[in-house]
Design an enzyme around this catalytic site. Structure first.
Site, PDB file in Angstrom:
ATOM      1  CE1 TYR A   1      -2.922  -3.133   0.497  1.00  0.00           C
ATOM      2  CE2 TYR A   1      -3.363  -2.468   2.734  1.00  0.00           C
ATOM      3  CZ  TYR A   1      -3.548  -3.354   1.697  1.00  0.00           C
ATOM      4  OH  TYR A   1      -4.374  -4.437   1.856  1.00  0.00           O
TER       5      TYR A   1
ATOM      6  CG  HIS B   1      -0.548  -8.701   0.409  1.00  0.00           C
ATOM      7  ND1 HIS B   1      -0.232  -7.371   0.424  1.00  0.00           N
ATOM      8  CD2 HIS B   1      -1.879  -8.745   0.121  1.00  0.00           C
ATOM      9  CE1 HIS B   1      -1.307  -6.652   0.169  1.00  0.00           C
ATOM     10  NE2 HIS B   1      -2.328  -7.467  -0.025  1.00  0.00           N
TER      11      HIS B   1
HETATM   12  P1  NAP Z   1     -14.081  -1.486   1.534  1.00  0.00           P
HETATM   13  O1  NAP Z   1     -13.639  -1.314   2.913  1.00  0.00           O
HETATM   14  O2  NAP Z   1     -15.070  -2.559   1.213  1.00  0.00           O
HETATM   15  O3  NAP Z   1     -14.715  -0.120   0.969  1.00  0.00           O
HETATM   16  C1  NAP Z   1     -14.007   1.080   1.036  1.00  0.00           C
HETATM   17  C2  NAP Z   1     -14.823   2.168   0.347  1.00  0.00           C
HETATM   18  O4  NAP Z   1     -16.011   2.447   1.098  1.00  0.00           O
HETATM   19  C3  NAP Z   1     -14.047   3.471   0.260  1.00  0.00           C
HETATM   20  O5  NAP Z   1     -14.393   4.086  -0.963  1.00  0.00           O
HETATM   21  C4  NAP Z   1     -14.593   4.282   1.446  1.00  0.00           C
HETATM   22  O6  NAP Z   1     -14.554   5.660   1.200  1.00  0.00           O
HETATM   23  C5  NAP Z   1     -16.025   3.830   1.456  1.00  0.00           C
HETATM   24  N1  NAP Z   1     -16.616   3.926   2.787  1.00  0.00           N
HETATM   25  C6  NAP Z   1     -16.109   3.400   3.939  1.00  0.00           C
HETATM   26  N2  NAP Z   1     -16.956   3.620   4.960  1.00  0.00           N
HETATM   27  C7  NAP Z   1     -18.011   4.310   4.464  1.00  0.00           C
HETATM   28  C8  NAP Z   1     -19.202   4.827   5.042  1.00  0.00           C
HETATM   29  N3  NAP Z   1     -19.466   4.629   6.335  1.00  0.00           N
HETATM   30  N4  NAP Z   1     -20.077   5.468   4.227  1.00  0.00           N
HETATM   31  C9  NAP Z   1     -19.815   5.628   2.905  1.00  0.00           C
HETATM   32  N5  NAP Z   1     -18.698   5.163   2.308  1.00  0.00           N
HETATM   33  C10 NAP Z   1     -17.799   4.509   3.074  1.00  0.00           C
HETATM   34  O7  NAP Z   1     -12.853  -1.678   0.529  1.00  0.00           O
HETATM   35  P2  NAP Z   1     -11.294  -2.033   0.560  1.00  0.00           P
HETATM   36  O8  NAP Z   1     -10.482  -0.832   0.813  1.00  0.00           O
HETATM   37  O9  NAP Z   1     -11.048  -2.816  -0.678  1.00  0.00           O
HETATM   38  O10 NAP Z   1     -11.115  -3.066   1.758  1.00  0.00           O
HETATM   39  C11 NAP Z   1     -10.858  -2.694   3.089  1.00  0.00           C
HETATM   40  C12 NAP Z   1      -9.456  -3.017   3.516  1.00  0.00           C
HETATM   41  O11 NAP Z   1      -9.183  -4.412   3.394  1.00  0.00           O
HETATM   42  C13 NAP Z   1      -8.364  -2.385   2.667  1.00  0.00           C
HETATM   43  O12 NAP Z   1      -8.244  -1.006   2.888  1.00  0.00           O
HETATM   44  C14 NAP Z   1      -7.182  -3.194   3.101  1.00  0.00           C
HETATM   45  O13 NAP Z   1      -6.711  -2.767   4.368  1.00  0.00           O
HETATM   46  C15 NAP Z   1      -7.810  -4.585   3.152  1.00  0.00           C
HETATM   47  N6  NAP Z   1      -7.626  -5.327   1.864  1.00  0.00           N
HETATM   48  C16 NAP Z   1      -6.780  -6.393   1.847  1.00  0.00           C
HETATM   49  C17 NAP Z   1      -6.563  -7.090   0.670  1.00  0.00           C
HETATM   50  C18 NAP Z   1      -5.654  -8.288   0.671  1.00  0.00           C
HETATM   51  O14 NAP Z   1      -5.274  -8.781  -0.407  1.00  0.00           O
HETATM   52  N7  NAP Z   1      -5.306  -8.808   1.829  1.00  0.00           N
HETATM   53  C19 NAP Z   1      -7.220  -6.716  -0.523  1.00  0.00           C
HETATM   54  C20 NAP Z   1      -8.102  -5.649  -0.460  1.00  0.00           C
HETATM   55  C21 NAP Z   1      -8.305  -4.966   0.738  1.00  0.00           C
HETATM   56  P3  NAP Z   1     -13.525   6.668   1.935  1.00  0.00           P
HETATM   57  O15 NAP Z   1     -12.154   6.085   1.798  1.00  0.00           O
HETATM   58  O16 NAP Z   1     -13.707   7.931   1.196  1.00  0.00           O
HETATM   59  O17 NAP Z   1     -13.931   6.770   3.373  1.00  0.00           O
END
Ligand code: NAP
Length: 268
Positions: free
Chosen positions: A41, A101
């Protein structure tokens, strides 16, 4: 620290240094005690700065990061050096939870995980996790590791329920950490979720997170940048869905993986 707080802050794509540090500080001051980052990241330094700035003792926070097969490689020495580099960027003496990862590239269970065990013996990490595995890869990891497998992080949300993987985590007593728990925004207009949100007078993200948190051994790491989103998601901890509401979301038939499989054909 033998448990992971069930709500963590995701930080993927929170790459502006000041903004990312501010999101982490805000989350910790609003009660989050688990932060999820990764070498991939490019924000470990910002995450470390946020932890440092927060008025919360370091030992109360579970800091999770991940070693990437291409960024650093997963051969024995690459894992050791990769962890040391993450510690340096985070500005910490130890990492609470270090994940593989993706099990691709030069991932080799016996060699890669021996290095994770070694990091644990050296006191540089406390717990070992893996990410984007399937059941066969999880079984292999558990066989090879000296330490217990602590967590598996994988995409999980109402459009990708991952029942088999959650059952495997429950049966083998490790955490299933749901990434992209908001389906990267797709749950915000999923009718069953918006319907329950309206009835309960809460937000759709809270409903999606509460549905996951109702499952044993499941943690969530929603990514949120602003204080408003961070606080909104925090309130999911106060929402208990009824059995009927849970069953209605369980019954969603749409299946969508939103994160690139990254050359991992075993993921459905
Ligand atoms: P997510 O958490 O499903 O969704 C994030 C999106 O939702 C962002 O656009 C965020 O906007 C928005 N959001 C969050 N809370 C909100 C709310 N209360 N109301 C309206 N919109 C909201 O997506 P993700 O980032 O893919 O997944 C979460 C985390 O999982 C990642 O950040 C990472 O740490 C981890 N991850 C790990 C892997 C892996 O391979 N291990 C892969 C993907 C993700 P804002 O940012 O503008 O608040």
């Amino acid at each position: 620290m033998n448990r992971v707080p069930s709500l963590g802050l995701g930080t993927w794509q929170n790459t502006d240094t000041d903004q990312c540090a501010e999101s982490v500080r805000t989350a910790l001051e609003l009660g989050y005690r688990h932060v999820d980052t990764a070498q991939y990241y490019g924000n470990e330094s910002a995450v470390g700065a946020g932890i440092d700035a927060a008025d919360v003792p370091r030992e109360d926070v579970v800091v999770a990061t991940k070693l990437h097969p291409e960024k650093t490689g997963l051969a024995f020495d690459e894992v050791i050096e990769g962890c040391e580099a993450s510690l340096e960027r985070l500005g910490l003496d130890s990492i609470d939870l270090l994940y593989v990862h993706w099990p691709v590239g030069n991932y080799e269970a016996s060699e890669t995980l021996a290095a994770f065990d070694e990091l644990r013996k050296r006191g540089l990490i406390e717990h070992i996790g893996v990410s984007n595995f399937d059941v066969d890869l999880l079984e292999e990891a558990m066989d090879v590791l000296e330490a217990p497998l602590f967590a598996h992080q994988v995409e999980t949300h109402p459009l990708l329920a991952q029942d088999d993987l959650i059952e495997h985590a429950q049966a083998n007593d490790y955490y299933h950490v749901a990434y992209s728990p908001l389906a990267r925004g797709e749950v915000f207009d999923l009718p069953v979720v918006t319907d329950i949100a309206e009835t309960r007078d809460v937000s759709p993200p809270q409903v999606a997170l509460a549905w996951l948190l109702a499952k044993e051994n499941v943690c969530v790491v929603p990514k949120a940048t602003s204080e408003q989103h961070i606080a909104d998601n925090r309130a999911a901890l106060d929402l208990t869905l009824t059995a009927d509401e849970i069953a209605r979301i369980d019954a969603v038939e749409r299946e969508e993986r939103l994160v690139e499989r990254d050359g991992a054909p075993w993921l459905n």
